[in-house]
Design a protein around this motif. Structure first.
Motif, PDB file in Angstrom:
ATOM      1  N   GLU A 358       0.830  -1.209   0.000  1.00  0.00           N
ATOM      2  CA  GLU A 358       0.000   0.000   0.000  1.00  0.00           C
ATOM      3  C   GLU A 358       0.860   1.253   0.000  1.00  0.00           C
ATOM      4  O   GLU A 358       0.595   2.226  -0.705  1.00  0.00           O
ATOM      5  N   LYS A 361       2.183   2.119  -3.522  1.00  0.00           N
ATOM      6  CA  LYS A 361       1.216   2.752  -4.415  1.00  0.00           C
ATOM      7  C   LYS A 361       1.127   4.247  -4.153  1.00  0.00           C
ATOM      8  O   LYS A 361       1.124   5.068  -5.080  1.00  0.00           O
ATOM      9  N   SER A 364       4.144   6.253  -5.498  1.00  0.00           N
ATOM     10  CA  SER A 364       4.180   6.325  -6.974  1.00  0.00           C
ATOM     11  C   SER A 364       3.328   7.505  -7.480  1.00  0.00           C
ATOM     12  O   SER A 364       3.726   8.236  -8.396  1.00  0.00           O
TER      13      SER A 364
END
Length: 869
Positions: A358, A361, A364
């Motif tokens: 998590e 993500k 990013s």
């Protein structure tokens, strides 16, 4: 018959004692003499051994007995004869029977047997006896002899043969024979080896060593003495008793055997009584029992030590296996704990991996926003950087010009400073050169004055030397004249002294004549009272005496005058000699003064030459320094001109540098303005790039961490599986080690029981040995048998390694490779037995050690009495 045999034996032993004493004085020599070969000799060649080893004769050794007076007895020593029974049954009645008697003649290196008389004594069987007599050394008359210390080598030409004998003490030979007989082993198999080993320290027996290094055992001498004692007891028992009642043994009294090789021991009677035989048999039984008990005790002690060692080893093995079992149990428990920990770690790793996915993500998305912002900021930064680069290039060009002017000014300043320093240095060098030239000129002037002074001293020294030489020549001439005069006076004084001595002798003769004449005159005067002729003769004698007396007075006066003249002449000669010596010393003094003056003149000439050389060198140095001062002055002037030119160039460069600096300052202000603008744009771009990089790093870190967490999950899965396998293996290992550990504990307990039993058996054997030792027959006349005697005997009786090596038995047979370490299993049992009733073998060979008893002393074996020629 017994008394006759005893008398014969005593005479033989007395002869032996003399031969032993004479043999000690033998010495090696080039020319052999009779006294060199006197003594006892035993053959050490293979002449007889090759016969008895082939079975042609019984084992025997040739023994040569050479008396100091040249009498020779050739004998053979056997190992079975000499008793009444062997004499009666086999007709061999001596243990050292004679082969022949002879006379010995020795001449340099030639040895001859003359007057050889063969004996009629039985030596062996008829066939064997012929062989022995044929090979005997006395069968050949002439030999070439070589004596090497105590080894005698005889070489015969017809027939060609070589015999080798070694000198031996007869008492030791008897001990060696007894030591061989007591063993009961075959002499043909062991005697020669035993003889060589027992005599290993005697170089004469080196040929028997066969190039083998050997050192006799420590128990050898004790065993030899004890074996002699046992041999004497056995020989006494075999004799018929003086009160013999056995009809079979009474028959033995019909022969007269000769046992020369049996030692005489106090307390062992020959022949014995029946009661004595029983007492001696008891001694033999005691020795046999004590030796067997000692061997059994030592064997039990060795078994106990081995059992104790085995118990210790099994205990160690049990402890080792128990430790392994405990280690396996601990390892199983540890593996179970690790398996549980691995399962927990696997669950934790999976949770952390999901959370980290998590986070990756989120990072990013932040990275994408930061890259858009960074691209916009970098466009503004590019425009500002272009303006900044233009300004910087202008500033750089102007700065280059300023730097070039600065470097030019600095170079001119350096050249100016260097010119000033060089001028100052040249000025100093010129002053120093001028000063040095002035000082050197003064030195040259001083040296010239010194040369003049040295020349004057040289001339004065030459004058003094010539004067002293003339004085020396005059003094030497005077001394030579005076020496000649002194020599002449001495010669005259010597001649005058000789004449005075002649005159004194004449006066003495005249005085004697006067005395005789006056005595004759008195006699004639007494006789002339009755005879006128005699009276006339008396008067004539008186007149002659008066005349001689007057002449004597004149002679005495002359002697006194001559003596006074001699004394004056001697005084004059002494004074002349003293004057001559004084003049000689004066001449020597004058010579020394003249020599010193010549040396002084030489030294003055040398000093003058040195001063002249120094003066010339100083003049040359002054001229060189003057030239150097002029050169330095010229260079100083040139340096001052160069300094003025450098100052002018420096001032021009300073002016150009000020103009360029003003232009550089203007361009620099423009560049600074452009720099501020580009710096703001760059900061904004850098901030955006930093944010982007940070976001990128966070994204990469999150991705790596997610990957790492995934790897950790995989590793945790593998670790959990491996931990399960380790746990299973540790559990199986624990089960495997329990059985051997329990078996080892049982074996250790059993070994401890066996060790205790062996220790008890060793104690029982030791106590039995002590009981046997305490049962030694109490006899008043026989020597006491000590524990050390039994221990030495038991070494051979039990066939220890040392005894086997001594007698070349078993694996120690000559020619066989000697084993390493202890004797091998299955060693032959002992075969010695001292008395007939005993049977069976002794215990297996073991290492024999003496029991704890008081220090033992050798048995007091009696030596033969001295021979009366």
């Amino acid at each position: 018959m017994a008394r006759v045999a005893t008398m014969r034996r005593s005479a033989f032993l007395a002869t032996v004692a003399v031969l032993m004493a004479v043999g000690q004085s033998a010495r090696p020599a080039q020319a052999v003499e009779l006294r060199d070969v006197s003594g006892w000799w035993i053959a050490i060649d293979d002449t007889l051994p090759k016969q008895w080893k082939s079975g042609a004769i019984t084992p025997m050794e040739e023994v040569l007995q050479i008396n100091p007076d040249g009498r020779v007895t050739d004998r053979v020593m056997n190992f079975w004869a000499g008793s009444h029974r062997s004499c009666l049954e086999n007709k061999v009645c001596s243990d050292l029977p004679q082969v022949a008697t002879a006379r010995l003649k020795v001449n340099t290196n030639r040895l001859s047997f003359i007057q050889v008389v063969p004996s009629n004594a039985r030596l062996d069987t008829p066939t064997g006896e012929a062989l022995v007599r044929q090979d005997a050394v006395t069968a050949v008359a002439n030999w070439t002899v070589t004596l090497d210390s105590d080894r005698l080598t005889l070489r015969g030409a017809t027939p060609a043969k070589t015999r080798i004998f070694a000198r031996i003490d007869f008492d030791r030979l008897r001990k060696l024979r007894a030591a061989m007989q007591v063993t009961g082993w075959q002499p043909k198999d062991h005697w020669r080896c035993f003889l060589g080993n027992a005599m290993a320290r005697d170089k004469a027996f080196a040929p028997l060593q066969a190039n083998r290094a050997y050192s006799p055992p420590d128990f050898l001498e004790r065993y030899l003495n004890f074996a002699s004692y046992l041999g004497a007891i056995k020989a006494a028992i075999s004799d018929p008793a003086i009160d013999e009642s056995n009809a079979e043994r009474v028959k033995l009294l019909s022969v007269e055997p000769e046992e020369l090789m049996v030692a005489h021991v106090d307390g062992v009677l020959r022949p014995p009584a029946v009661e004595d035989r029983a007492r001696l048999n008891a001694v033999l039984r005691y020795v046999d029992d004590h030796a067997r008990a000692l061997l059994a005790s030592n064997a039990a002690t060795a078994t106990a030590a081995q059992a104790k060692s085995h118990a210790g080893a099994t205990a160690q093995e049990a402890a080792r296996l128990d430790g392994i079992a405990k280690s396996a149990a601990a390892a199983a428990a540890d593996a179970q704990a690790k398996a549980k920990a691995a399962a927990t770690a696997l669950s934790q790793a999976r949770d952390a991996s999901n959370a980290q996915a998590e986070v990756a993500k989120d990072t990013s998305e932040a990275l994408r926003v930061a890259e858009i912002e960074t691209t916009a900021r970098q466009g503004a930064t590019t425009v500002a950087l272009a303006a900044l680069e233009t300004a910087q290039r202008a500033v750089a060009e102007q700065q280059k010009k300023v730097d070039a002017q600065s470097r030019s000014l600095a170079d001119l300043q350096q050249k100016l400073d260097l010119a000033i320093r060089q001028a100052a240095d040249l000025q100093q060098k010129a002053g120093a050169a001028q000063s040095a030239a002035t000082a050197q000129q003064r030195k040259a002037d001083t040296a010239a004055v010194e040369v003049t002074e040295q020349q004057r001293k040289l001339e004065a020294a030459k004058v003094v030397a010539e004067t002293e030489q003339q004085k020396y020549q005059g003094a030497k001439g005077t001394a030579d004249v005076q020496q000649d005069f002194s020599n002449k006076l001495a010669d005259a004084a010597r001649e005058f002294t000789e004449g005075l001595a002649t005159l004194q002798k004449s006066a003495d003769d005249a005085t004697a004549t006067l005395n005789r004449t006056m005595a004759a005159a008195e006699q004639l005067s007494d006789a002339g009272k009755s005879d006128s002729a005699i009276a006339d003769a008396a008067r004539d004698a008186a007149d002659a005496a008066s005349t001689i007396q007057a002449a004597l007075k004149v002679t005495v006066a002359s002697i006194k005058m001559a003596t006074a003249a001699r004394d004056r002449a001697q005084s004059t000669a002494s004074a002349a000699a003293a004057l001559s010596a004084q003049l000689g010393r004066a001449a020597q003094d004058a010579q020394a003064i003249a020599t010193a003056a010549a040396n002084a003149a030489t030294a003055a000439e040398t000093a003058r030459d040195q001063a002249k050389s120094a003066s010339e060198a100083a003049a040359k140095e002054a001229a060189r320094l003057l030239n150097a001062a002029r050169t330095a002055e010229r260079l100083s002037t040139e340096g001052r001109d160069a300094s003025r030119n450098a100052e002018t160039a420096r001032d021009e460069a300073k002016t150009a540098l000020a103009n360029e600096a003003r232009e550089a300052a203007r361009i620099t202000s423009l560049a600074q303005s452009a720099s501020l603008q580009s710096s703001d744009a760059r900061h904004a771009a850098d901030a955006a790039a930093a944010f982007r990089d940070l976001a990128r790093a966070d994204a990469e870190a999150a991705t790596r961490e997610a990957s790492r967490r995934a790897d950790l999950v995989q590793n945790a899965i593998k670790t959990a599986a491996a931990a399960d396998e380790v746990q299973k293996a540790a559990t199986a290992r624990e089960l495997q080690t329990k059985g051997p550990a329990e078996q080892a504990a049982q074996a250790s307990a059993k070994a401890n029981v066996e060790s205790q039993q062996a220790s008890k058996a060793a104690s029982v054997a030791l106590e039995a040995m002590r009981t046997v030792a305490a049962s030694q027959p109490k006899t008043e006349n026989l020597p006491v048998i000590t524990g050390a005697d039994i221990a030495a005997y038991a070494e051979v009786f039990g066939e220890s390694d040392a005894a086997k090596r001594l007698f070349c038995r078993g694996s120690y047979t000559v020619g066989a490779a000697e084993p390493h370490g202890e004797a091998s299993d299955g060693a032959p049992a002992a075969t010695m037995a001292l008395s007939a009733p005993q049977a069976g073998g002794a215990p297996a060979a073991v290492k024999v050690s003496a029991p704890a008893e008081p220090a033992a002393v050798p048995l007091p074996l009696a030596r033969p009495p001295a021979l009366r020629r």
